[in-house]
Design a protein around this motif. Sequence first.
Motif, PDB file in Angstrom:
ATOM      1  N   GLN A  96      27.294 -30.713  91.200  1.00  0.00           N
ATOM      2  CA  GLN A  96      28.246 -29.879  91.943  1.00  0.00           C
ATOM      3  C   GLN A  96      28.284 -28.465  91.358  1.00  0.00           C
ATOM      4  OE1 GLN A  96      32.022 -31.746  92.658  1.00  0.00           O
ATOM      5  NE2 GLN A  96      33.088 -29.796  92.983  1.00  0.00           N
ATOM      6  N   GLN A 139      39.873 -30.456  87.935  1.00  0.00           N
ATOM      7  CA  GLN A 139      39.265 -31.063  89.122  1.00  0.00           C
ATOM      8  C   GLN A 139      38.220 -32.093  88.718  1.00  0.00           C
ATOM      9  OE1 GLN A 139      37.309 -28.163  91.569  1.00  0.00           O
ATOM     10  NE2 GLN A 139      36.208 -29.681  92.781  1.00  0.00           N
ATOM     11  N   ASP A 140      38.093 -33.146  89.511  1.00  0.00           N
ATOM     12  CA  ASP A 140      37.008 -34.112  89.344  1.00  0.00           C
ATOM     13  C   ASP A 140      35.766 -33.582  90.048  1.00  0.00           C
ATOM     14  OD1 ASP A 140      38.497 -35.921  87.852  1.00  0.00           O
ATOM     15  OD2 ASP A 140      39.239 -36.953  89.638  1.00  0.00           O
ATOM     16  N   VAL A 141      34.650 -33.572  89.349  1.00  0.00           N
ATOM     17  CA  VAL A 141      33.397 -33.075  89.913  1.00  0.00           C
ATOM     18  C   VAL A 141      32.339 -34.162  89.806  1.00  0.00           C
ATOM     19  CG1 VAL A 141      33.921 -30.664  89.357  1.00  0.00           C
ATOM     20  CG2 VAL A 141      32.684 -32.072  87.694  1.00  0.00           C
ATOM     21  N   TYR A 179      35.146 -24.005  90.710  1.00  0.00           N
ATOM     22  CA  TYR A 179      35.919 -25.230  90.447  1.00  0.00           C
ATOM     23  C   TYR A 179      37.370 -24.860  90.158  1.00  0.00           C
ATOM     24  CZ  TYR A 179      35.617 -23.838  85.542  1.00  0.00           C
ATOM     25  OH  TYR A 179      35.704 -23.140  84.370  1.00  0.00           O
ATOM     26  N   HIS A 180      38.231 -25.856  90.300  1.00  0.00           N
ATOM     27  CA  HIS A 180      39.628 -25.715  89.924  1.00  0.00           C
ATOM     28  C   HIS A 180      39.855 -26.460  88.609  1.00  0.00           C
ATOM     29  CE1 HIS A 180      40.563 -23.986  93.828  1.00  0.00           C
ATOM     30  NE2 HIS A 180      39.967 -25.009  94.428  1.00  0.00           N
ATOM     31  N   GLU A 181      40.695 -25.913  87.791  1.00  0.00           N
ATOM     32  CA  GLU A 181      40.965 -26.542  86.507  1.00  0.00           C
ATOM     33  C   GLU A 181      41.544 -27.941  86.714  1.00  0.00           C
ATOM     34  OE1 GLU A 181      42.082 -22.923  83.534  1.00  0.00           O
ATOM     35  OE2 GLU A 181      43.473 -23.286  85.190  1.00  0.00           O
ATOM     36  N   ARG A 217      35.667 -34.937  84.824  1.00  0.00           N
ATOM     37  CA  ARG A 217      36.790 -34.039  85.092  1.00  0.00           C
ATOM     38  C   ARG A 217      36.642 -32.775  84.258  1.00  0.00           C
ATOM     39  NH1 ARG A 217      42.459 -36.763  84.856  1.00  0.00           N
ATOM     40  NH2 ARG A 217      41.518 -37.655  86.749  1.00  0.00           N
TER      41      ARG A 217
END
Length: 414
Positions: free
Chosen positions: A100, A94-96, A90-92, A192
């Motif tokens: 996921q 980021q909406d997941v 994941y990216h900091e 998020r």
Amino acid sequence: MSQTSASAPRSHRTRNLVLIVIALVVIALIVFHLVHRKPPARTPQAQVVTVAAVASGSMPVVLKELGTVTPVATVTVLPQLSGYLTEVGYHEGQDVTKGQFLAQIDPRQYQISKQQAQAQLAKDKASLAQAQSDLARYTDLAQRKSIAEQTYEDQKFTVQQDQAAVQSDEANIAQFDLDLIYCRITAPVSGRVGLRLVDPGNYVTASSSTGIVVITQMKPTTVQFTVPQNSLSDVLQRFGSGAKLAVSAYTADGDKLIANGTLYAISNQMATSTGTVTLRATFANDDEALFPNEFVNIRLTVNTLTNAVLVPTSAVQTGAPGDYVYLVNSNETVSVHKITIGPSDGKNTVVTAGLTAGQQVVTDGVDRLSDGAKIRPASAHGAAGASGAASGAAPGAAPDAASGTAPASAASGA
């Protein structure tokens, strides 16, 4: 000749004396007139004021409180087992979505343990098959009384032991399957992700309190706020009747509307230290304008009073008589009129007793007035005098009063 000369000075002195006496009399008359004349009667000067008409309309009963944006779910993702973190997916910020992929723990040791459990299962299944075959043979011999009864009974217990061993092996394999699932860390909720708490290459354990990442649900969201115990009864009555109480969230300075929602929960206990009870409102927050843990100003519309007597708030004064207004009389004078006030939205105030719609009150210039003072409206814009209030010191108060329309709701930024 000498007599004539002697009488001339005496005649001159007589004239001077007469003139002096006349002058003194004139001065005395002037002084008497100045001392005893009556001052001219003064008429009181009318004070220029702004007036507005008392109106009838609707008034929302609004509670204004400070609230905190509280997410529906805030989850700290913890590792379920120990191992080296090999990957972060994941990216900091980021909406997941739920399920996921977030991170990967090295699964090799758990794969090896699973293979060992599978080998043990195969061994125990073979032992069970042999024991079951022997039991079938012993059963036939026991029926013909060819073997001891104890031998037959012992073989049945052996079969049961092997069956239990097989079940234990299958449970071990299931546990290692679960461990392999735990090696692949996924999002338990949609939301998020925050800043990364652990970098790849670190050894994580199941007892780690910091976790891998924190996920916060952004929408929908809630706001928690408190109301005083004196206002709780009205809220409970309306909420208990099934009414959907509107809640509006404003910025910290109270000037900008952020979002509209509804009240959906009331706490079951009151804080004894503050005498308040906590309420919770839900907001769709589709634009994510409400940020978690943000402080907002909350306006809860408890009820709406209809056909209420309304006056501009600037007309209401507080002093020795209590709450009062300067009521405009028909002879262009004012009188101190005591009133009982109710809710206010800042622009208008409800008068529960003391006034009726159509009367006129002073909204500006009250600091120069007293009971019975003569007044003159600042401008003549009709009998109601409301337009004068709109152009005077109480901007916006008179138009509503003149037209009799309902004022703007406090919950919508009045």
